[in-house]
Design a protein around this motif. Sequence first.
Motif, PDB file in Angstrom:
ATOM      1  N   GLU A   1      42.111  84.814  30.528  1.00  0.00           N
ATOM      2  CA  GLU A   1      43.528  85.036  30.804  1.00  0.00           C
ATOM      3  C   GLU A   1      44.159  83.941  31.657  1.00  0.00           C
ATOM      4  OE1 GLU A   1      46.559  88.545  32.244  1.00  0.00           O
ATOM      5  OE2 GLU A   1      44.410  88.910  32.266  1.00  0.00           O
ATOM      6  N   PRO A   2      43.520  83.472  32.739  1.00  0.00           N
ATOM      7  CA  PRO A   2      44.148  82.378  33.511  1.00  0.00           C
ATOM      8  C   PRO A   2      44.335  81.111  32.671  1.00  0.00           C
ATOM      9  CG  PRO A   2      42.385  83.387  34.774  1.00  0.00           C
ATOM     10  CD  PRO A   2      42.324  83.971  33.411  1.00  0.00           C
ATOM     11  N   ALA A   3      43.377  80.813  31.789  1.00  0.00           N
ATOM     12  CA  ALA A   3      43.507  79.620  30.947  1.00  0.00           C
ATOM     13  C   ALA A   3      44.657  79.801  29.962  1.00  0.00           C
ATOM     14  CB  ALA A   3      42.201  79.367  30.195  1.00  0.00           C
ATOM     15  N   LEU A   4      44.830  80.991  29.424  1.00  0.00           N
ATOM     16  CA  LEU A   4      45.920  81.245  28.490  1.00  0.00           C
ATOM     17  C   LEU A   4      47.281  81.148  29.180  1.00  0.00           C
ATOM     18  CD1 LEU A   4      44.387  84.186  26.443  1.00  0.00           C
ATOM     19  CD2 LEU A   4      44.630  81.811  25.731  1.00  0.00           C
ATOM     20  N   VAL A   5      47.359  81.610  30.422  1.00  0.00           N
ATOM     21  CA  VAL A   5      48.612  81.495  31.173  1.00  0.00           C
ATOM     22  C   VAL A   5      48.936  80.025  31.424  1.00  0.00           C
ATOM     23  CG1 VAL A   5      49.697  81.981  33.407  1.00  0.00           C
ATOM     24  CG2 VAL A   5      48.430  83.780  32.222  1.00  0.00           C
ATOM     25  N   ALA A   6      47.920  79.236  31.805  1.00  0.00           N
ATOM     26  CA  ALA A   6      48.134  77.801  32.034  1.00  0.00           C
ATOM     27  C   ALA A   6      48.542  77.117  30.730  1.00  0.00           C
ATOM     28  CB  ALA A   6      46.867  77.161  32.596  1.00  0.00           C
ATOM     29  N   TYR A   7      47.940  77.508  29.618  1.00  0.00           N
ATOM     30  CA  TYR A   7      48.286  76.935  28.316  1.00  0.00           C
ATOM     31  C   TYR A   7      49.739  77.254  27.965  1.00  0.00           C
ATOM     32  CZ  TYR A   7      48.295  76.159  23.281  1.00  0.00           C
ATOM     33  OH  TYR A   7      48.616  75.747  22.032  1.00  0.00           O
ATOM     34  N   ASP A   8      50.191  78.461  28.254  1.00  0.00           N
ATOM     35  CA  ASP A   8      51.583  78.818  27.985  1.00  0.00           C
ATOM     36  C   ASP A   8      52.538  77.940  28.794  1.00  0.00           C
ATOM     37  OD1 ASP A   8      51.028  80.756  26.128  1.00  0.00           O
ATOM     38  OD2 ASP A   8      51.125  82.419  27.562  1.00  0.00           O
ATOM     39  N   LYS A   9      52.198  77.714  30.067  1.00  0.00           N
ATOM     40  CA  LYS A   9      53.051  76.852  30.901  1.00  0.00           C
ATOM     41  C   LYS A   9      53.051  75.417  30.376  1.00  0.00           C
ATOM     42  CE  LYS A   9      52.493  79.460  35.162  1.00  0.00           C
ATOM     43  NZ  LYS A   9      51.919  79.463  36.515  1.00  0.00           N
ATOM     44  N   LEU A  10      51.881  74.914  30.001  1.00  0.00           N
ATOM     45  CA  LEU A  10      51.764  73.560  29.479  1.00  0.00           C
ATOM     46  C   LEU A  10      52.513  73.425  28.159  1.00  0.00           C
ATOM     47  CD1 LEU A  10      50.439  70.743  29.752  1.00  0.00           C
ATOM     48  CD2 LEU A  10      48.511  71.666  28.452  1.00  0.00           C
ATOM     49  N   LEU A  11      52.417  74.421  27.310  1.00  0.00           N
ATOM     50  CA  LEU A  11      53.105  74.379  26.023  1.00  0.00           C
ATOM     51  C   LEU A  11      54.618  74.308  26.210  1.00  0.00           C
ATOM     52  CD1 LEU A  11      52.603  74.461  22.988  1.00  0.00           C
ATOM     53  CD2 LEU A  11      52.783  76.934  23.096  1.00  0.00           C
ATOM     54  N   THR A  12      55.136  75.047  27.163  1.00  0.00           N
ATOM     55  CA  THR A  12      56.570  75.007  27.446  1.00  0.00           C
ATOM     56  C   THR A  12      56.988  73.603  27.878  1.00  0.00           C
ATOM     57  OG1 THR A  12      56.445  77.303  28.153  1.00  0.00           O
ATOM     58  CG2 THR A  12      58.408  76.093  28.780  1.00  0.00           C
TER      59      THR A  12
END
Length: 163
Positions: free
Chosen positions: A103-114
């Motif tokens: 979950e923390p990696a997915l949250v970071a990926y969402d921020k990076l994708l934005t």
Amino acid sequence: MTTPKGPGRQPPRGKPQTPRVPTPGEILAAAQAAVVAAQAAAGDALDSAQSTATQAFDTAVRLPPASMQLAAQLPDLIGNLTTAVERLNSTIDRLDRTLTLAEPALVAYDKLLTRLESISAAGEDLISRLDKLPGASLLGRLTGITREQPEPEPPHPRPRRIK
């Protein structure tokens, strides 16, 4: 004036009637009739039970071999189903733990994708503004660097006029 029991009923006049007491012969006849009815009911129940048992036996004897084989395999099938359900539960638990860890990696990926989307939009905006500069298309042709232009749609044919 009417009585509480209805308009057509009048209270009895005269002596109240005493209930009739049956004679011993009537009691004996009623008991014998009850015995005969009970025997008939018992006979019917016995006949029905025999008929049901006969039908059940006939059905059991007439079962096709494939049905008997399936019935014999039923305990093994239930055991295999139990094992499969246990494996499925353990797999679901493992997936849940994995997603919790990821979950923390997915949250970071969402921020990076934005952020990557905003950078890409800024790059597109920069290229469109550079294309508007005078001489930019000539410079692109001389250097061999050209931006891919979407092909224009072919013109729609005009409908023919009927003469």
